[in-house]
Design an enzyme around this catalytic site. Structure first.
Site, PDB file in Angstrom:
ATOM      1  N   LYS A  83      -1.395  -9.429   2.699  1.00  0.00           N
ATOM      2  CA  LYS A  83      -0.675  -9.008   3.898  1.00  0.00           C
ATOM      3  C   LYS A  83      -1.539  -7.996   4.635  1.00  0.00           C
ATOM      4  O   LYS A  83      -2.229  -7.190   4.004  1.00  0.00           O
ATOM      5  CB  LYS A  83       0.681  -8.381   3.520  1.00  0.00           C
ATOM      6  CG  LYS A  83       1.433  -7.766   4.705  1.00  0.00           C
ATOM      7  CD  LYS A  83       2.893  -7.473   4.381  1.00  0.00           C
ATOM      8  CE  LYS A  83       3.183  -6.110   3.799  1.00  0.00           C
ATOM      9  NZ  LYS A  83       2.752  -4.973   4.622  1.00  0.00           N
ATOM     10  N   ASP A 108       0.838  -1.202   0.000  1.00  0.00           N
ATOM     11  CA  ASP A 108       0.000   0.000   0.000  1.00  0.00           C
ATOM     12  C   ASP A 108       0.876   1.257   0.000  1.00  0.00           C
ATOM     13  O   ASP A 108       0.366   2.384  -0.040  1.00  0.00           O
ATOM     14  CB  ASP A 108      -1.014  -0.009   1.156  1.00  0.00           C
ATOM     15  CG  ASP A 108      -0.381  -0.126   2.518  1.00  0.00           C
ATOM     16  OD1 ASP A 108       0.857  -0.213   2.598  1.00  0.00           O
ATOM     17  OD2 ASP A 108      -1.121  -0.130   3.525  1.00  0.00           O
ATOM     18  N   SER A 109       2.211   1.061  -0.013  1.00  0.00           N
ATOM     19  CA  SER A 109       3.127   2.177  -0.263  1.00  0.00           C
ATOM     20  C   SER A 109       2.887   2.747  -1.661  1.00  0.00           C
ATOM     21  O   SER A 109       3.385   3.827  -1.986  1.00  0.00           O
ATOM     22  CB  SER A 109       4.585   1.724  -0.120  1.00  0.00           C
ATOM     23  OG  SER A 109       4.807   0.526  -0.841  1.00  0.00           O
ATOM     24  N   GLU A 163       8.968  -4.176  10.526  1.00  0.00           N
ATOM     25  CA  GLU A 163       9.427  -2.893   9.998  1.00  0.00           C
ATOM     26  C   GLU A 163       9.979  -2.014  11.112  1.00  0.00           C
ATOM     27  O   GLU A 163       9.325  -1.788  12.140  1.00  0.00           O
ATOM     28  CB  GLU A 163       8.252  -2.188   9.280  1.00  0.00           C
ATOM     29  CG  GLU A 163       8.650  -0.837   8.689  1.00  0.00           C
ATOM     30  CD  GLU A 163       7.659  -0.288   7.674  1.00  0.00           C
ATOM     31  OE1 GLU A 163       6.694  -1.002   7.325  1.00  0.00           O
ATOM     32  OE2 GLU A 163       7.850   0.856   7.233  1.00  0.00           O
ATOM     33  N   ASP A 203      -1.030  -6.029  -0.199  1.00  0.00           N
ATOM     34  CA  ASP A 203      -1.501  -5.406   1.045  1.00  0.00           C
ATOM     35  C   ASP A 203      -3.007  -5.194   0.995  1.00  0.00           C
ATOM     36  O   ASP A 203      -3.529  -4.661   0.000  1.00  0.00           O
ATOM     37  CB  ASP A 203      -0.847  -4.032   1.216  1.00  0.00           C
ATOM     38  CG  ASP A 203       0.406  -4.082   2.060  1.00  0.00           C
ATOM     39  OD1 ASP A 203       0.529  -4.998   2.902  1.00  0.00           O
ATOM     40  OD2 ASP A 203       1.264  -3.201   1.882  1.00  0.00           O
ATOM     41  N   GLU A 226      -1.653  -5.506   8.527  1.00  0.00           N
ATOM     42  CA  GLU A 226      -0.860  -4.976   9.628  1.00  0.00           C
ATOM     43  C   GLU A 226      -1.529  -5.259  10.965  1.00  0.00           C
ATOM     44  O   GLU A 226      -2.755  -5.159  11.078  1.00  0.00           O
ATOM     45  CB  GLU A 226      -0.687  -3.460   9.453  1.00  0.00           C
ATOM     46  CG  GLU A 226       0.070  -3.089   8.188  1.00  0.00           C
ATOM     47  CD  GLU A 226       0.261  -1.581   8.018  1.00  0.00           C
ATOM     48  OE1 GLU A 226      -0.138  -0.800   8.915  1.00  0.00           O
ATOM     49  OE2 GLU A 226       0.813  -1.186   6.973  1.00  0.00           O
TER      50      GLU A 226
HETATM   51  O1  KIV Z   1       3.562  -1.124   1.651  1.00  0.00           O
HETATM   52  C1  KIV Z   1       4.748  -1.492   1.694  1.00  0.00           C
HETATM   53  O2  KIV Z   1       5.567  -1.174   0.820  1.00  0.00           O
HETATM   54  C2  KIV Z   1       5.164  -2.307   2.827  1.00  0.00           C
HETATM   55  C3  KIV Z   1       6.623  -2.569   2.983  1.00  0.00           C
HETATM   56  C4  KIV Z   1       7.307  -1.359   3.496  1.00  0.00           C
HETATM   57  C5  KIV Z   1       6.894  -3.751   3.821  1.00  0.00           C
HETATM   58  O3  KIV Z   1       4.356  -2.717   3.599  1.00  0.00           O
END
Ligand code: KIV
Length: 274
Positions: free
Chosen positions: A123, A54-55, A192, A93, A125
């Protein structure tokens, strides 16, 4: 390269293989990707896991945080990545607001991601607070990766992007959450921005692979955001980030030359026309 080696590289990476890699002590290389062209390059270069993170909210959409990205946008990015990938395991994510409300919503979000994009895993959190969601997603046969430590979807709770779990209480909670996620059935865990000693302890205590970002070297693999490690982003300079290229300057140089060529009528040449 031997034929045998070439065949190995072509084999698709599975969650089971990642566990085997941990057992063998073979480090896992994970990178983010959000589009077809880049995913094709990094898959071909041998990355084991591609995270449609989600980055994307930051590096693709220009948002300050990961919070605004929608489920539809994540599915769009994931669909483009999956089309390019021949070998890597593709993990997506689940974006903020699409799994915290209820385990039913978490399951629906995961099913949409898996069905519409063709990705291999999701994934999310958090630890004990998302246990029901993790179990519900897993009950549908969708592999889940956990994410502890600095969890960017909670940035407004933390207030800063600084190192997490430096205090004993938070470190103990993180260790408990890591065990819980493994017991629930997660196939892997991202840690992280936590102290290297703590990450080492977690990786040694778990049988599932632990992938670090800003978590030191004593874990089972590493993940970086592709735009950061390629030097496309400029402002983001945390200590853990190693830049493997300076694409900002490479691209700026190429585009400046192109603009100059167009302006002085040096492009296209006669040979470049029909
Ligand atoms: O969204 C992302 O890029 C991440 C990584 C930093 C692990 O969750």
């Amino acid at each position: 390269m031997s034929v045998h080696k070439q065949q190995d590289i072509k084999k698709k990476v599975t969650t089971h293989q990642l566990q085997e890699m941990k057992k063998r002590g073979e480090k896992i290389a994970m990178l983010t990707a959000y589009d077809y062209s880049m995913a094709k390059i990094i898959d071909g270069a041998g990355v084991d896991v591609i995270l449609v993170g989600d980055s994307a909210s930051n590096v693709m959409a220009g948002n300050e945080t990961t919070l605004p990205i929608t489920l539809d946008q994540m599915i769009y990015h994931a669909t483009s990545v999956v089309k390019a990938v021949k070998r890597a395991l593709v993990v997506v994510d689940i974006p903020f607001g699409h799994y915290q409300g209820s385990s039913g919503e978490a399951l629906r979000s995961s099913i949409r991601i898996m069905k519409e994009s063709g990705a291999h895993a999701v994934k999310l959190e958090g630890g004990h607070e998302v246990k029901d969601s993790v179990l519900r997603i897993l009950s549908a046969g969708v592999p889940v990766m956990g994410h502890l430590g600095l969890t960017p979807q909670s940035i407004y709770k933390f207030g800063t992007y600084s190192v997490r779990a430096k205090e004993e209480a938070e470190a103990n909670q993180l260790l408990d959450d890591a065990h819980l996620l493994q017991e629930c059935g997660c196939f892997g865990l991202v840690l992280e921005k936590i102290p290297a000693e703590l990450a080492k302890k977690v990786a040694a205590a778990l049988t599932i692979p632990v992938i670090g970002i800003g978590a030191g070297a004593e874990v089972d693999g590493q993940v970086l955001v592709m735009q950061d490690m390629l030097g496309i982003t400029q402002e983001f300079k945390p200590r853990f980030l190693r830049r493997y290229a300076d694409l900002h300057n490479v691209i700026t140089g190429a585009v400046t030359t192109y603009v100059g060529d167009v302006k002085r009528k040096a492009f296209p040449s006669k040979e470049e026309g029909y």
